[in-house]
Design a protein around this motif. Structure first.
Motif, mmCIF file in Angstrom:
data_model
loop_
_atom_site.group_PDB
_atom_site.id
_atom_site.type_symbol
_atom_site.label_atom_id
_atom_site.label_comp_id
_atom_site.label_asym_id
_atom_site.label_seq_id
_atom_site.Cartn_x
_atom_site.Cartn_y
_atom_site.Cartn_z
ATOM 1 N N UNK A 1 0.837 -1.203 0.000
ATOM 2 C CA UNK A 1 0.000 0.000 0.000
ATOM 3 C C UNK A 1 0.871 1.253 0.000
ATOM 4 N N UNK A 2 1.939 1.254 0.801
ATOM 5 C CA UNK A 2 2.822 2.427 0.853
ATOM 6 C C UNK A 2 3.485 2.656 -0.499
ATOM 7 N N UNK A 3 4.004 1.577 -1.105
ATOM 8 C CA UNK A 3 4.658 1.718 -2.407
ATOM 9 C C UNK A 3 3.674 2.181 -3.471
ATOM 10 N N UNK A 4 2.488 1.593 -3.476
ATOM 11 C CA UNK A 4 1.483 1.971 -4.473
ATOM 12 C C UNK A 4 1.025 3.409 -4.269
ATOM 13 N N UNK A 5 0.868 3.812 -3.012
ATOM 14 C CA UNK A 5 0.468 5.192 -2.734
ATOM 15 C C UNK A 5 1.531 6.172 -3.219
ATOM 16 N N UNK A 6 2.804 5.818 -3.036
ATOM 17 C CA UNK A 6 3.879 6.678 -3.523
ATOM 18 C C UNK A 6 3.872 6.808 -5.036
ATOM 19 N N UNK A 7 3.618 5.702 -5.729
ATOM 20 C CA UNK A 7 3.572 5.733 -7.196
ATOM 21 C C UNK A 7 2.408 6.596 -7.675
ATOM 22 N N UNK A 8 1.241 6.394 -7.069
ATOM 23 C CA UNK A 8 0.063 7.174 -7.461
ATOM 24 C C UNK A 8 0.287 8.660 -7.186
ATOM 25 N N UNK A 9 0.861 8.951 -6.016
ATOM 26 C CA UNK A 9 1.143 10.358 -5.682
ATOM 27 C C UNK A 9 2.109 10.964 -6.688
ATOM 28 N N UNK A 10 3.150 10.207 -7.031
ATOM 29 C CA UNK A 10 4.136 10.729 -7.969
ATOM 30 C C UNK A 10 3.541 11.024 -9.336
ATOM 31 N N UNK A 11 2.708 10.101 -9.827
ATOM 32 C CA UNK A 11 2.123 10.289 -11.153
ATOM 33 C C UNK A 11 1.105 11.422 -11.169
ATOM 34 N N UNK A 12 0.346 11.539 -10.091
ATOM 35 C CA UNK A 12 -0.695 12.577 -10.064
ATOM 36 C C UNK A 12 -0.146 13.961 -9.735
ATOM 37 N N UNK A 13 1.052 14.021 -9.161
ATOM 38 C CA UNK A 13 1.610 15.319 -8.777
ATOM 39 C C UNK A 13 2.694 15.803 -9.732
ATOM 40 N N UNK A 14 2.840 15.111 -10.861
ATOM 41 C CA UNK A 14 3.843 15.540 -11.828
ATOM 42 C C UNK A 14 3.463 16.902 -12.398
ATOM 43 N N UNK A 15 4.330 17.880 -12.214
ATOM 44 C CA UNK A 15 4.083 19.221 -12.757
ATOM 45 C C UNK A 15 4.622 19.293 -14.177
ATOM 46 N N UNK A 16 3.961 20.039 -15.064
ATOM 47 C CA UNK A 16 4.464 20.133 -16.439
ATOM 48 C C UNK A 16 5.822 20.800 -16.534
ATOM 49 N N UNK A 17 6.114 21.729 -15.601
ATOM 50 C CA UNK A 17 7.428 22.364 -15.562
ATOM 51 C C UNK A 17 7.908 22.402 -14.113
ATOM 52 N N UNK A 18 9.210 22.371 -13.946
ATOM 53 C CA UNK A 18 9.818 22.485 -12.623
ATOM 54 C C UNK A 18 10.914 23.539 -12.675
ATOM 55 N N UNK A 19 11.145 24.150 -11.544
ATOM 56 C CA UNK A 19 12.151 25.202 -11.442
ATOM 57 C C UNK A 19 13.138 24.853 -10.338
ATOM 58 N N UNK A 20 14.423 24.893 -10.673
ATOM 59 C CA UNK A 20 15.476 24.725 -9.681
ATOM 60 C C UNK A 20 16.339 25.982 -9.673
ATOM 61 N N UNK A 21 16.763 26.381 -8.475
ATOM 62 C CA UNK A 21 17.523 27.615 -8.305
ATOM 63 C C UNK A 21 18.844 27.290 -7.622
ATOM 64 N N UNK A 22 19.947 27.661 -8.270
ATOM 65 C CA UNK A 22 21.288 27.465 -7.708
ATOM 66 C C UNK A 22 21.897 28.830 -7.407
ATOM 67 N N UNK A 23 22.264 29.051 -6.145
ATOM 68 C CA UNK A 23 22.870 30.324 -5.737
ATOM 69 C C UNK A 23 24.358 30.290 -6.044
ATOM 70 N N UNK A 24 24.857 31.373 -6.614
ATOM 71 C CA UNK A 24 26.285 31.470 -6.899
ATOM 72 C C UNK A 24 27.063 31.451 -5.581
ATOM 73 N N UNK A 25 28.130 30.644 -5.543
ATOM 74 C CA UNK A 25 28.887 30.485 -4.292
ATOM 75 C C UNK A 25 30.155 31.330 -4.247
ATOM 76 N N UNK A 26 30.659 31.701 -5.384
ATOM 77 C CA UNK A 26 31.906 32.471 -5.382
ATOM 78 C C UNK A 26 31.792 33.628 -6.372
ATOM 79 N N UNK A 27 31.505 34.814 -5.898
ATOM 80 C CA UNK A 27 31.272 35.170 -4.489
ATOM 81 C C UNK A 27 29.802 35.010 -4.125
#
Length: 480
Positions: A352-378
């Motif tokens: 049930x846990x594995x199946x719930x995770x799969x269903x959640x993953x498929x139903x929550x897939x966003x058409x676009x995703x955004x990732x933000x990387x902060x410059x470290x130097x400086x």
């Protein structure tokens, strides 16, 4: 195979010898003879065909269309996996781990409850072998005729029958390979390119390997694949217990066995229900004798139950001499209901846990995703106008099969100024589009060394569907 534990080895020699004698009673065909199993109708044979028909999805699935494209397509070159309206990219492959866990536990729970039902009804080796032997029977006749034909000298008739059989086997292997490849490329286009020599080399190699593998494994090795090549056949013994329901011979009812003459009179002193007709053996696709107890070769297909029930009806005795039963039931011990078994609860919870995770993953897939990387130097730069500037790399992941045009914005401070995002950004289908932006905040307006900010993207797909995503980050300034 019998494994002797430390306690068993410490038993008197007679007890150990009994275990070896039991192993000697097992009959495992090591390839010295070809098993020509008899086919008889029955409810378990019908059930076996119904379960095998699930594999039609393998052959027909690639031709199902959805929104103008193949419904299920594992596009490995472009790293896109389309499952109806959902597009899964490598970044979402954590769902694959849950899927593998789900099927592994499902196999374990099925084995613990009902033995090797996967082997008997669903396994591709079993299904393809059953299909191959069905063709063999249609062309060569029942088992006795097939054995006679195998031993007969080569004639034009034998060459014609054998040749037709092997051609059909090779064709099935070929379509098996072609269907496998069709899941990884556009199926209609595969047909047009494959037979004109325009498909890539991987397609031809894969089809050739599947053709040869199916032909050899299902046509020649057959049950030997289950005995010596399949790891599941080796480990399934430790997954069973006394409550597992398996095709079982009721020895107390059947022994001593003896043949029955016409009119229902028994030969000898036999008082058991088993009439020693051996029909349970001749129908077994792996050639084991269920009356000798559970054996490595038993794939839990229950065809022996059909054979025994028909014989019992003919001799006027109750059905069920061979039936699905647990060891506790056969030995007369109290049996627990399936719902009361702890193992069932543990397995079911994981499923049930594995199946719930799969269903959640498929139903929550966003058409676009955004990732933000902060410059470290400086970490920050002090501008001439007294403002503090941070640099960020935005990575826009487009999971849709069409380009998306998005605009970037940010919030988190009243005096925040976003630079480098004045123009819309075109994100290609199924790819990651990086872009650099800068955020400035007057130093006098900063109240702490770190200020949380949020980046947003919003836009529309080529089809007009709106998309949006956001990601939190942090603005860093000098220490206070």
């Amino acid at each position: 195979m019998v494994n002797l534990s430390t306690n068993e080895a410490a038993k008197p020699p007679s007890a150990v010898d009994d275990l070896y004698e039991e192993a000697d009673d097992w009959h495992v065909n090591t390839g010295g003879e070809t098993i020509h199993a008899k086919r008889i109708p029955g409810r378990w044979r019908t059930f076996k065909w119904l379960m095998a028909s699930v594999w039609l999805i393998f052959f027909l699935g690639p031709y199902l269309r959805w929104d103008g494209r193949q419904a299920v397509l594992f596009d490995i070159p472009n790293r896109q996996y389309h499952i109806f309206s959902a597009t899964v990219l490598p970044q979402d492959f954590w769902m694959l781990s849950l899927l593998l866990l789900f099927f592994a536990i499902l196999l374990a729970v099925l084995t613990a409850l009902a033995g090797r039902v996967w082997c008997g009804y669903f396994c591709f080796q079993t299904v393809w072998t059953d299909l191959f032997t069905w063709i063999e029977e249609k062309l060569e006749g029942p088992p006795a005729a097939r054995r006679k034909l195998d031993q007969a000298p080569l004639t034009a008739r034998k060459a014609r029958i054998k040749g037709t059989k092997h051609i059909l086997w090779i064709l099935i292997g070929f379509f098996t390979g072609l269907s496998f490849v069709a899941w990884f490329t556009d199926a209609p286009r595969l047909w047009s390119t494959f037979f004109t020599g325009q498909a890539n080399g991987a397609a031809y190699t894969t089809v050739a390997l599947f053709t040869a593998g199916t032909y050899v494994l299902a046509g020649f090795l057959r049950e030997q694949t289950c005995f010596w090549l399949c790891p599941y056949a080796r480990i399934q013994g430790v997954m069973l217990d006394k409550t597992t329901i398996l095709p079982t011979y009721d020895e107390k009812r059947g022994e001593p066995r003896g043949r029955v003459k016409r009119g229902g009179k028994e030969e000898g002193r036999a008082t058991g229900d088993c009439v020693d007709c051996n029909q349970c053996v001749v129908v077994c696709p792996t050639g084991v004798d269920i009356r000798r107890g559970q054996q490595e070769g038993c794939i839990t297909c229950a065809l022996c139950i059909d054979a025994c029930d028909q014989v019992m009806e003919k001799v006027g005795r109750p059905r069920g001499l061979i039936r699905y039963a647990s060891l506790d039931e056969i030995e007369g011990r109290p049996t627990k209901r399936m719902i009361l078994r702890p193992r069932v609860w543990v397995y079911s919870t994981i499923l049930i846990v594995a199946l719930a995770g799969i269903v959640y993953g498929l139903t929550s897939l966003a058409p676009v995703e955004l990732k933000v990387l902060h410059e470290r130097a400086p970490l920050f730069v002090l501008q001439s106008d007294g403002s503090i500037q941070n640099k960020y790399t935005l990575k826009i992941l487009n999971k849709t099969p069409e380009p998306v045009t998005v605009r970037v914005s940010a919030s988190g401070h009243d005096d925040l100024i976003l630079m480098g995002a004045e123009d819309p950004i075109l994100s290609e289908a199924g790819g990651v589009t990086p872009t650099n932006v800068f955020v400035r905040i007057p130093e006098r307006a900063l109240k702490s060394e770190q200020q949380p900010i949020t980046f947003y993207i919003d836009g529309t797909r080529a089809s007009g569907t709106p998309v949006e995503a956001e990601r939190e980050s942090v603005f860093i300034g000098p220490r206070r």
